[in-house]
Design a protein around this motif. Structure first.
Motif, PDB file in Angstrom:
ATOM      1  N   LEU A 140       0.819  -1.217   0.000  1.00  0.00           N
ATOM      2  CA  LEU A 140       0.000   0.000   0.000  1.00  0.00           C
ATOM      3  C   LEU A 140       0.854   1.268   0.000  1.00  0.00           C
ATOM      4  O   LEU A 140       0.342   2.361   0.235  1.00  0.00           O
ATOM      5  CB  LEU A 140      -0.911   0.002   1.239  1.00  0.00           C
ATOM      6  CG  LEU A 140      -1.853  -1.206   1.364  1.00  0.00           C
ATOM      7  CD1 LEU A 140      -2.569  -1.176   2.710  1.00  0.00           C
ATOM      8  CD2 LEU A 140      -2.857  -1.230   0.235  1.00  0.00           C
ATOM      9  N   PHE A 163      -0.234   4.465  -1.971  1.00  0.00           N
ATOM     10  CA  PHE A 163      -1.499   5.127  -1.673  1.00  0.00           C
ATOM     11  C   PHE A 163      -1.285   6.362  -0.813  1.00  0.00           C
ATOM     12  O   PHE A 163      -0.461   6.360   0.111  1.00  0.00           O
ATOM     13  CB  PHE A 163      -2.452   4.173  -0.955  1.00  0.00           C
ATOM     14  CG  PHE A 163      -3.078   3.140  -1.857  1.00  0.00           C
ATOM     15  CD1 PHE A 163      -4.308   3.376  -2.450  1.00  0.00           C
ATOM     16  CD2 PHE A 163      -2.421   1.947  -2.126  1.00  0.00           C
ATOM     17  CE1 PHE A 163      -4.885   2.433  -3.284  1.00  0.00           C
ATOM     18  CE2 PHE A 163      -2.980   0.997  -2.964  1.00  0.00           C
ATOM     19  CZ  PHE A 163      -4.214   1.243  -3.544  1.00  0.00           C
ATOM     20  N   SER A 164      -2.053   7.400  -1.110  1.00  0.00           N
ATOM     21  CA  SER A 164      -2.030   8.596  -0.278  1.00  0.00           C
ATOM     22  C   SER A 164      -2.464   8.253   1.139  1.00  0.00           C
ATOM     23  O   SER A 164      -3.318   7.384   1.350  1.00  0.00           O
ATOM     24  CB  SER A 164      -2.969   9.659  -0.865  1.00  0.00           C
ATOM     25  OG  SER A 164      -3.190  10.700   0.052  1.00  0.00           O
ATOM     26  N   ASP A 165      -1.897   8.936   2.106  1.00  0.00           N
ATOM     27  CA  ASP A 165      -2.195   8.658   3.506  1.00  0.00           C
ATOM     28  C   ASP A 165      -3.678   8.809   3.823  1.00  0.00           C
ATOM     29  O   ASP A 165      -4.209   8.138   4.711  1.00  0.00           O
ATOM     30  CB  ASP A 165      -1.382   9.603   4.400  1.00  0.00           C
ATOM     31  CG  ASP A 165      -1.242   9.071   5.814  1.00  0.00           C
ATOM     32  OD1 ASP A 165      -0.743   7.945   5.986  1.00  0.00           O
ATOM     33  OD2 ASP A 165      -1.665   9.785   6.747  1.00  0.00           O
ATOM     34  N   LYS A 166      -4.368   9.649   3.062  1.00  0.00           N
ATOM     35  CA  LYS A 166      -5.784   9.899   3.351  1.00  0.00           C
ATOM     36  C   LYS A 166      -6.638   8.643   3.165  1.00  0.00           C
ATOM     37  O   LYS A 166      -7.714   8.539   3.754  1.00  0.00           O
ATOM     38  CB  LYS A 166      -6.318  11.018   2.457  1.00  0.00           C
ATOM     39  CG  LYS A 166      -6.362  10.679   0.976  1.00  0.00           C
ATOM     40  CD  LYS A 166      -6.842  11.870   0.143  1.00  0.00           C
ATOM     41  CE  LYS A 166      -6.880  11.527  -1.345  1.00  0.00           C
ATOM     42  NZ  LYS A 166      -7.294  12.695  -2.162  1.00  0.00           N
ATOM     43  N   HIS A 167      -6.154   7.685   2.371  1.00  0.00           N
ATOM     44  CA  HIS A 167      -6.943   6.482   2.110  1.00  0.00           C
ATOM     45  C   HIS A 167      -6.996   5.535   3.302  1.00  0.00           C
ATOM     46  O   HIS A 167      -7.790   4.588   3.302  1.00  0.00           O
ATOM     47  CB  HIS A 167      -6.384   5.748   0.890  1.00  0.00           C
ATOM     48  CG  HIS A 167      -6.575   6.483  -0.398  1.00  0.00           C
ATOM     49  ND1 HIS A 167      -7.820   6.725  -0.941  1.00  0.00           N
ATOM     50  CD2 HIS A 167      -5.683   7.051  -1.247  1.00  0.00           C
ATOM     51  CE1 HIS A 167      -7.685   7.396  -2.067  1.00  0.00           C
ATOM     52  NE2 HIS A 167      -6.398   7.610  -2.277  1.00  0.00           N
ATOM     53  N   ARG A 189     -10.804   5.912   7.932  1.00  0.00           N
ATOM     54  CA  ARG A 189     -12.187   5.493   7.700  1.00  0.00           C
ATOM     55  C   ARG A 189     -12.992   5.620   8.993  1.00  0.00           C
ATOM     56  O   ARG A 189     -12.460   5.420  10.093  1.00  0.00           O
ATOM     57  CB  ARG A 189     -12.233   4.038   7.211  1.00  0.00           C
ATOM     58  CG  ARG A 189     -11.540   3.809   5.881  1.00  0.00           C
ATOM     59  CD  ARG A 189     -11.526   2.334   5.526  1.00  0.00           C
ATOM     60  NE  ARG A 189     -10.837   2.101   4.260  1.00  0.00           N
ATOM     61  CZ  ARG A 189     -11.421   2.094   3.073  1.00  0.00           C
ATOM     62  NH1 ARG A 189     -12.723   2.308   2.993  1.00  0.00           N
ATOM     63  NH2 ARG A 189     -10.727   1.879   1.979  1.00  0.00           N
ATOM     64  N   ARG A 191      -7.280   4.777  11.557  1.00  0.00           N
ATOM     65  CA  ARG A 191      -6.409   4.339  10.462  1.00  0.00           C
ATOM     66  C   ARG A 191      -6.710   2.859  10.258  1.00  0.00           C
ATOM     67  O   ARG A 191      -6.376   2.025  11.097  1.00  0.00           O
ATOM     68  CB  ARG A 191      -4.934   4.551  10.803  1.00  0.00           C
ATOM     69  CG  ARG A 191      -4.505   6.018  10.783  1.00  0.00           C
ATOM     70  CD  ARG A 191      -3.004   6.149  11.000  1.00  0.00           C
ATOM     71  NE  ARG A 191      -2.239   5.568   9.907  1.00  0.00           N
ATOM     72  CZ  ARG A 191      -1.871   6.200   8.800  1.00  0.00           C
ATOM     73  NH1 ARG A 191      -2.213   7.470   8.621  1.00  0.00           N
ATOM     74  NH2 ARG A 191      -1.174   5.589   7.861  1.00  0.00           N
TER      75      ARG A 191
END
Length: 421
Positions: A120, A123-127, A130, A138
């Motif tokens: 991963l 992937f941008s940290d924002k993903h 949730r 996280r």
């Protein structure tokens, strides 16, 4: 323009799209756009392709499609393209060649232990952020198992079971050691606070194996996690082991409280008594449980939807998900819906399972279904004495919306008081 800049700067050997049915239209727009300024080969794969390959491969801007699991196929494709070898005989792939479509069979099912660890890093940290239960975590969705042994009419598992018949064990899991090592790696690499095991039914693991896995999890991973189970496979021992291993929630499907809908429409042969027993057992042991429900089913009436509401009241879930019946391509439920005229034969799902009703049902209209979905949890969670107020909130207006917000606030406070006492 942004996509063209990426393509021009990166100059890929091919562009691959992995799609479900809801994403096919968007992915096709992107692929068609790429073909306007480039001859780069384009490959489509994913469940949205696997369930309707003949439809996808006919699109002029797609050169190759992948049917079924694609981990090995995509690697073989890349290696052959790099070496200049023929790609037309790669298993799992349908390849266009000289005006014809070469359709290759699927290869045997993959041993999940042979897969590399989930990567991963790009992937941008924002993903990773949730929401769950009113907080932001996280979180990573993690796959330990693949497949389901059941054949619900609305699920793609029966499609995949048929495609892979004779190609190996359909329900597979990673080894305990492999799973633990991967989870520890992901936790440390990405500072994970919550794992969501997206396996269709984690309870397909035998009790003994589940016990050994969860002991290793407690000793090495320790991070809170969520699982999905099935009411006729979950056991008291498994739930007790989950509870002491930092599991915080179990998702289980009710789908419908109507025996007729459940059996004749959904192909789910589970009694109301066993559904209620499973939910109450999980709650008694001390785990929060989410119920999954489907409304807007073929031939389903408002009365039968309220049978689903009633069984939820008796199950007493912590949270409730209410989805619309969505006939994905390749499934038995889609065949039934086309046969009865509830959808056009060319219909494609674009809204997902929560977006809006897609069946044109003679006995109940879209507006009523949307209204029931809106207040479904209120009917389940609040005393029946306020049912007239909830029914009023099914309408859309200033007063009804004010009352709706007040009832929702009351419901959540009442819910927290019941489950956190």
């Amino acid at each position: 323009l942004e996509l063209k800049k990426v393509i021009d700067s990166f100059v890929p050997d091919f562009v691959a799209f992995s799609v479900n049915e809801e994403l096919v239209v968007h992915a096709c727009r992107l692929a068609e756009n790429i073909k306007e300024y480039s001859s780069i080969p384009i490959i489509f794969g994913g469940i949205g392709v696997t369930t309707s390959p003949a439809e996808i491969v006919e699109k002029s801007f797609i050169d190759v499609i992948c049917v079924g699991e694609g981990e090995d196929a995509i690697v073989e494709l890349a290696n052959k393209m790099e070496s200049g070898d023929d790609i037309s005989r790669i298993k799992n792939l349908w390849v266009k060649r000289d005006g014809k479509i070469i359709k290759n069979n699927v290869r045997p099912l993959k041993n999940l232990n042979d897969l590399p660890f989930v990567d991963l890093d790009e992937f941008s940290d924002k993903h990773f952020f949730r929401p769950f239960d009113g907080k932001i975590y996280r979180m990573i969705m993690y796959e330990m198992m693949r497949g389901c042994s059941f054949r619900c009419s609305y699920c793609d598992n029966h499609v995949l079971q048929d495609i892979y018949k004779g190609k190996g064990k359909y329900v597979r899991e990673k080894s305990i050691e492999r799973t633990i090592n991967e989870l520890v790696y992901l936790k440390n690499r990405h500072n994970i606070e919550l794992f969501f095991f997206i396996d269709d039914d984690i309870c397909l693991l035998k009790e003994e194996e589940m016990g050994r896995f969860l002991k290793a999890y407690r000793d090495n991973v320790k991070t809170p996690f969520i699982v999905q189970g099935r009411v006729n496979t979950v056991t008291e021992k498994i739930i007790k082991d989950l509870k002491k291993s930092n599991c915080i929630s179990v998702c289980m499907s009710i789908e419908s409280g109507s025996k007729d809908v459940r059996e004749s429409i959904m192909n789910r042969y589970i009694s109301n008594a066993n559904i209620i027993k499973a939910f109450r057992m999980v709650k008694k042991i001390g785990l929060k449980v989410n119920s999954q429900n489907i409304i807007g089913n073929p031939d389903e009436t408002r009365r039968e939807i309220f049978e689903t509401i009633e069984i939820n009241r008796r199950c007493e879930p912590y949270t409730i998900s209410t989805n619309f019946m969505t006939p994905f391509k390749g499934t038995k439920i889609r065949d039934l819906c086309v046969e009865r005229g509830y959808i056009d034969p060319l219909f494609s799902v674009t809204t997902g399972i929560r977006g809006r009703p897609v069946l044109k049902l003679p006995q109940i209209n879209d507006r009523e279904l949307i209204s029931i979905q809106k207040v479904f949890s209120l009917y389940v969670k609040l005393p029946k004495v306020v049912y007239p107020l909830i029914r009023y909130c099914e309408s859309d207006g200033l007063c009804s919306n004010i009352i709706y917000r007040a009832l929702m606030s009351w419901m959540w406070k009442r819910n927290d008081r019941i489950f956190n006492k």
